[in-house]
Design an enzyme around this catalytic site. Structure first.
Site, PDB file in Angstrom:
ATOM      1  N   ASP A 123      54.655  20.150  27.472  1.00  0.00           N
ATOM      2  CA  ASP A 123      54.795  21.597  27.318  1.00  0.00           C
ATOM      3  C   ASP A 123      55.197  22.016  25.919  1.00  0.00           C
ATOM      4  OD1 ASP A 123      53.959  22.228  29.836  1.00  0.00           O
ATOM      5  OD2 ASP A 123      55.958  22.327  30.714  1.00  0.00           O
ATOM      6  N   SER A 178      62.285  17.383  39.044  1.00  0.00           N
ATOM      7  CA  SER A 178      61.916  18.376  38.044  1.00  0.00           C
ATOM      8  C   SER A 178      60.619  19.021  38.510  1.00  0.00           C
ATOM      9  CB  SER A 178      61.726  17.701  36.680  1.00  0.00           C
ATOM     10  OG  SER A 178      61.228  18.635  35.745  1.00  0.00           O
TER      11      SER A 178
END
Length: 406
Positions: A123, A178
């Site tokens: 990301d 996560s």
């Protein structure tokens, strides 16, 4: 007046801790920005949490329809899948988030954008390539890469840091997966998934779905209608694409469709294991593929498949705002002019079973494909075709025989 920074804000522990960290280390006025791409309940209570943590204000931008129409649909039309399994759920959301962060930065006259992505993940690449492409003058702050000032290495460290700055929120230091969620999918990483030899604890892990074993014993039919490669109706009821995906998520989740366990190659070079739930997206992609089987000619389908891998890689790597992505999308849009029709499927214990496809632009001819001899096809014509098609093979074999003296 203080300079402003735009923080990509989720409301989780990481981005909450970043607010006082930014004020302490940069003396910025912190403007939080949450981009709603379908996180649903994860957005509840964000405004109070952001301001309690020291932010000056919070933007929550609903971009779900833009996300579906301008980012998801090109990937569906291309059949873009990364490394044979991953339907790009996190990947194609990031460029839109970057775009909206830049728009808010311009509106607020901010000098920087901050994100909470770690230095090991994809990301950071996706966010920063998007920002660099759209606003090369803005500073980018990635706390997890600031070794001199970001000293927190665990959830407990972050909780202690928040408490020290007067932020007492109900965060837990307990280990958990996560996750990243949007309308298209939910991803899971961490815990037992970090060990490839271990089976995922699906009872603990799944959010949108049940396992195929726990799906109903009776299958369920669903029919999707497409116009130019875009879904426009489900079971005969016209709806916008985002609502069709919502309906498919419920159906797919109910029947255990779209659960994958993959070890993928991250952009930064390491392998990472994750489990992805993409129930609605898996059904939609399969339906689109089935429709194209009926409509696209062999050469177009073949080239489209080759370019699909390139398109998927570009999206995965965060290269959305590039000339190549735009050019490939223009290609695929031209292939979709006749991808119109209806696809019926049966959902059963994790499977999507073809149940009939129709299109006014179908290239399938029963008269031509049937074993019955008809006027459109003379079986004897195949002999000449085979002779020419195999000429190079025959000549090579003849010359080899001649060289061998036979």
């Amino acid at each position: 007046m203080k300079e402003k920074v735009i923080l990509a804000y989720s409301g989780g522990l990481d981005t909450t801790a970043i607010i006082p960290w930014l004020k302490e280390n940069y003396d910025y006025e912190v403007i939080c920005c949450c981009i709603d791409v379908g996180q649903e309940s994860e957005l509840d209570g964000l405004e109070e949490r952001a301001k309690f943590s020291g932010a000056e204000k919070l933007y929550i931008l609903d971009v779900v329809d833009e996300y579906v129409d301008e980012y998801i649909m090109p990937c569906v039309q291309f059949g873009a899948v990364y490394e044979n399994k991953y339907l790009l759920g996190t990947s194609h959301a990031r460029p839109l988030i970057a775009k909206k962060l830049v728009e808010i930065a311009r509106k607020e006259n901010a000098v920087a954008i901050c994100h909470g992505a770690t230095g090991k993940g994809n990301d950071q690449v996706r966010f920063e390539l998007g920002i660099k492409a759209l606003a090369p003058d803005l500073k980018i702050i990635a706390p997890w890469r600031c070794n001199d000032t970001w000293k927190m290495q665990s959830r407990q460290d972050e909780i202690d840091y928040c408490h020290a700055h007067g932020i007492d929120l109900p965060f837990s230091a307990d280990s958990s997966y996560s996750r990243d969620r949007n309308l298209w999918h939910i991803s899971h990483e961490g815990l037992e998934l970090e060990e490839p030899d271990k089976e995922p604890n699906y009872d603990h892990l799944l959010v949108l779905s049940v396992t195929p074993e726990k799906a109903p014993d009776e299958g369920e039919y669903v029919t999707l209608t497409f116009e130019k490669g875009v879904p426009v109706a489900i079971n005969g009821v016209q709806k916008k694409a985002s609502d069709i995906i919502r309906d498919l998520n419920k159906l797919g989740g109910k029947h255990g469709v779209g659960i994958i366990d993959i070890v993928e190659n991250r952009v930064v070079g390491m392998k990472s294991r994750g489990v992805y739930e993409t129930p609605g997206g898996t059904i939609l992609m399969e339906a689109h593929t089935q429709l194209e089987e009926l409509i696209l000619d062999r050469d177009t389908l073949s080239l489209k498949k080759e370019l699909s891998n390139k398109f998927a890689n570009l999206v995965y790597e965060g290269k959305w705002f590039t000339p190549l992505r735009a050019a490939l999308q223009a290609f695929v849009e031209s292939t979709q002019e006749r991808v119109t029709g209806e696809v019926k499927m049966k959902l059963y214990k994790g499977n999507i079973i073809k149940a009939g496809t129709t299109s006014p632009y179908s290239l399938y001819s029963e008269a031509l494909a049937s074993f019955t001899t008809g006027e459109l096809y003379d079986h004897h014509d195949a002999e000449g075709f085979i002779n020419l098609f195999g000429l190079s093979l025959r000549m090579r074999a003849l010359l080899d025989l001649e060289r061998e003296g036979k």
